[in-house]
Design an enzyme around this catalytic site. Structure first.
Site, PDB file in Angstrom:
ATOM      1  N   SER A 177       0.822  -1.198   0.000  1.00 29.75           N
ATOM      2  CA  SER A 177       0.000   0.000   0.000  1.00 29.75           C
ATOM      3  C   SER A 177       0.868   1.265   0.000  1.00 29.75           C
ATOM      4  O   SER A 177       1.657   1.466  -0.903  1.00 29.75           O
ATOM      5  CB  SER A 177      -0.968  -0.048   1.190  1.00 29.75           C
ATOM      6  OG  SER A 177      -2.057   0.817   0.997  1.00 29.75           O
ATOM      7  N   ASP A 235      -6.022  -3.948  -1.948  1.00 29.16           N
ATOM      8  CA  ASP A 235      -4.922  -3.608  -1.046  1.00 29.16           C
ATOM      9  C   ASP A 235      -4.248  -4.835  -0.429  1.00 29.16           C
ATOM     10  O   ASP A 235      -4.912  -5.736   0.084  1.00 29.16           O
ATOM     11  CB  ASP A 235      -5.469  -2.709   0.065  1.00 29.16           C
ATOM     12  CG  ASP A 235      -4.397  -1.935   0.784  1.00 29.16           C
ATOM     13  OD1 ASP A 235      -3.546  -2.573   1.436  1.00 29.16           O
ATOM     14  OD2 ASP A 235      -4.401  -0.691   0.711  1.00 29.16           O
TER      15      ASP A 235
END
Length: 268
Positions: A48, A163
Site C-alpha cells: 500500500s 490492497d
C-alpha cells in the site's frame, strides 16, 4: 567490493515498508536515517503506502524528492485526486490518482529500478497474496493500495486485486523469498487505535474498518524480521495527510533508536 580471503560476505539487507495510509509517511523519515547512517538497502518490499514510498526510493534513492512530494500532499490536494463513481467495485475510480502517479514515477518497469523491489496486493477472488515484481511499477503500486470498498479493484494480468494489507500488512516474507539475509521491518499500524474526537467521514470509516482487520495480521507479518521499527503515529488519522511532517519526524526518531542495533548486527 571484492571480499578478502577470510572475510564473510556482507549480509543482504531487505527493507519491508508496511501499509497505513497517511501514517505510512513515517517511512520517509526512516529512509532518511538509514541513508544518513550509511545502512545499505539491497532490496525493498512494500504494501500500500509502503509500496508507493518503496518504489520511489528504489527508483532513484532520493529521499529528498520523496519528502517534497509528501509535503505537497495535504488533505485538500488528496481530496482533489478522488473521482467518485457510481458504485461497482468501489466508490472511487482512481483514474485521477493513476494520472498523477504515472507521470511522477514514469513508465518504468520493475526490472529497471536501481534497487530490487516488489509490492503486495490481494486477489479479491481467492484471497491470495499476490507479489508483483514485473511489469509497470505504477500499475503495481495502484493495485497494492486499492483499499477495498473505497477504490475500484485493479486488474493486473488476469486477476482483480485490492490492497495488500489484507494479507501482508508488512511484507517480511516477501523479502525472505527475494533472498534477504537481514530484514528491517517498518510497522505503522500500532496495536491500539485512536479515539475519534468528531464523527468520522465515510472515507475515514472505510479506512479504519480495513485497518482494524489488518491489526490482526500485523504480528504474523512481522514474524521473521530481524529489526522492527515502529514510529509513534497511533494518534494520527489514516486520512490526515496534512500531518506529513509529523509522521516523517516520528519515523526519524524511531529509526534513530534502532540504528545502534542495526549496525551491531551488520558489523558496521
Amino acid at each position: 567490493m571484492a571480499i578478502k580471503r577470510g572475510e564473510s560476505p556482507r549480509k543482504k539487507v531487505g527493507l519491508a515498508l508496511g501499509s497505513g495510509a497517511a501514517r505510512g509517511l513515517a517511512h520517509i523519515g526512516v529512509l532518511e536515517v538509514l541513508d544518513r547512517e550509511g545502512i545499505p538497502v539491497d532490496m525493498i518490499a512494500g504494501t500500500s503506502i509502503g509500496a508507493l514510498i518503496g518504489a520511489f526510493y528504489a527508483q532513484q534513492k532520493d529521499v529528498g524528492r520523496i519528502k517534497n512530494l509528501a509535503l505537497g500532499m495535504g488533505s485538500k490536494k488528496f481530496a482533489s485526486l478522488l473521482d467518485p463513481v457510481l458504485p461497482r467495485t468501489g466508490l472511487i475510480r482512481g483514474r485521477k490518482i493513476e494520472n498523477t502517479l504515472r507521470p511522477t514515477i514514469g513508465d518504468i518497469e520493475f526490472g529497471d529500478l536501481r534497487i530490487p523491489f516488489a509490492c503486495v496486493a490481494t486477489d479479491i477472488g481467492s484471497g491470495e497474496e499476490v507479489v508483483i515484481k514485473r511489469g509497470l511499477v505504477w500499475e503495481g503500486i495502484r493495485a497494492s493500495g486499492s483499499l477495498p470498498g473505497l477504490f475500484t479493484v485493479a486488474k493486473w494480468e488476469s486477476r482483480y486485486l485490492v490492497d495488500g494489507g489484507l494479507v501482508s500488512p508488512v511484507p517480511v516474507s516477501v523479502l525472505k523469498a527475494m533472498g534477504a539475509d537481514f530484514i528491517i521491518a517498518v510497522n505503522v499500524l500500532p496495536y491500539r487505535g485512536r479515539r475519534e474526537r468528531k464523527e468520522p467521514s465515510i472515507f475515514g470509516v472505510i479506512m479504519q474498518t480495513f485497518y482494524i482487520a489488518s491489526y490482526q495480521m500485523v504480528k504474523s507479518s512481522l514474524s521473521g524480521a530481524d529489526i522492527v521499527i515502529e514510529p509513534q503515529v497511533g494518534d494520527i488519522a489514516f486520512a490526515d495527510f496534512r500531518r506529513a511532517e509529523e509522521c516523517m519526524r516520528q519515523g526519524e526518531l524511531a529509526a534513530q533508536e534502532a540504528i545502534a542495533e542495526i549496525k551491531r548486527c551488520l558489523l558496521l
